[in-house]
Design a protein around this motif. Structure first.
Motif, PDB file in Angstrom:
ATOM      1  N   LEU A 176       1.335  -1.276  -0.042  1.00 27.39           N
ATOM      2  CA  LEU A 176       0.055   0.062  -0.146  1.00 27.39           C
ATOM      3  C   LEU A 176       0.897   1.137  -0.671  1.00 27.39           C
ATOM      4  N   VAL A 177       2.258   1.527   0.785  1.00 30.93           N
ATOM      5  CA  VAL A 177       2.800   2.267   1.133  1.00 30.93           C
ATOM      6  C   VAL A 177       3.783   2.583  -0.522  1.00 30.93           C
ATOM      7  N   ALA A 178       3.740   1.747  -0.829  1.00 34.06           N
ATOM      8  CA  ALA A 178       4.358   1.690  -1.863  1.00 34.06           C
ATOM      9  C   ALA A 178       3.424   2.269  -3.351  1.00 34.06           C
ATOM     10  N   LYS A 179       2.420   2.081  -3.102  1.00 31.39           N
ATOM     11  CA  LYS A 179       1.066   2.773  -4.201  1.00 31.39           C
ATOM     12  C   LYS A 179       0.710   4.390  -3.649  1.00 31.39           C
ATOM     13  N   GLY A 180       0.954   4.701  -3.065  1.00 28.19           N
ATOM     14  CA  GLY A 180       0.988   5.364  -1.872  1.00 28.19           C
ATOM     15  C   GLY A 180      -0.777   6.046  -1.690  1.00 28.19           C
ATOM     16  N   ASP A 181      -1.098   5.099  -1.298  1.00 30.04           N
ATOM     17  CA  ASP A 181      -2.661   4.441  -0.889  1.00 30.04           C
ATOM     18  C   ASP A 181      -2.042   4.221   0.969  1.00 30.04           C
ATOM     19  N   TRP A 182      -2.340   5.797   1.668  1.00 32.95           N
ATOM     20  CA  TRP A 182      -2.405   5.551   2.578  1.00 32.95           C
ATOM     21  C   TRP A 182      -3.569   5.795   3.366  1.00 32.95           C
ATOM     22  N   LYS A 183      -4.852   5.943   2.264  1.00 30.69           N
ATOM     23  CA  LYS A 183      -5.858   5.396   3.489  1.00 30.69           C
ATOM     24  C   LYS A 183      -6.163   3.941   3.187  1.00 30.69           C
ATOM     25  N   GLY A 184      -5.280   3.707   2.749  1.00 32.88           N
ATOM     26  CA  GLY A 184      -5.178   2.008   2.758  1.00 32.88           C
ATOM     27  C   GLY A 184      -4.658   1.404   3.692  1.00 32.88           C
ATOM     28  N   VAL A 185      -3.664   2.211   4.274  1.00 32.27           N
ATOM     29  CA  VAL A 185      -2.910   2.045   5.369  1.00 32.27           C
ATOM     30  C   VAL A 185      -3.491   2.101   6.795  1.00 32.27           C
TER      31      VAL A 185
END
Length: 114
Positions: free
Chosen positions: A25-34
């Motif tokens: 998720l971090v690699a995709k920049g998906d902080w909402k997902g984290v």
């Protein structure tokens, strides 16, 4: 409670998702997902410092996802199964509408798994 038994196989894997999911998720920049991942697992919200250790954190997106995850986690209909599975409750539901019911159901499951 019986009507929710079909959902347990869908919920339990979410509660125990592995850390490599966070890395993806971090690699995709998906902080909402984290944030959602932490919330749905009942984890205490991470600080900006802790998130920054993973990468260029977006705290606003993380908090938005965390709130959504906690809202789903704090469903008292699943609290018994969470306790029964041996997952420790970190108090993330305190202050929510169903906090007392959640804690009672979680405690009932927790006491039975010992």
């Amino acid at each position: 409670m019986q009507r929710f038994k079909w959902a347990l196989p869908l919920i339990i894997p979410l509660l125990f998702a592995c850390a490599s999911g966070d890395e993806a998720l971090v690699a995709k920049g998906d902080w909402k997902g984290v944030g959602y991942s932490d919330g749905i697992k009942g984890k205490t919200q991470r600080s900006y410092t802790a998130l920054s250790e993973l990468g260029a954190a977006n705290m606003g997106a993380y908090e938005e996802g965390y709130s959504l995850g906690v809202k789903e986690y704090c469903n008292p209909n699943f609290a018994y199964q969470i306790g029964l599975s041996g997952q420790y409750y970190e108090g993330v539901c305190e202050g929510t509408e169903d906090a007392q019911m959640f804690r009672m159901e979680w405690q009932r499951g927790w006491d039975e798994q010992k």
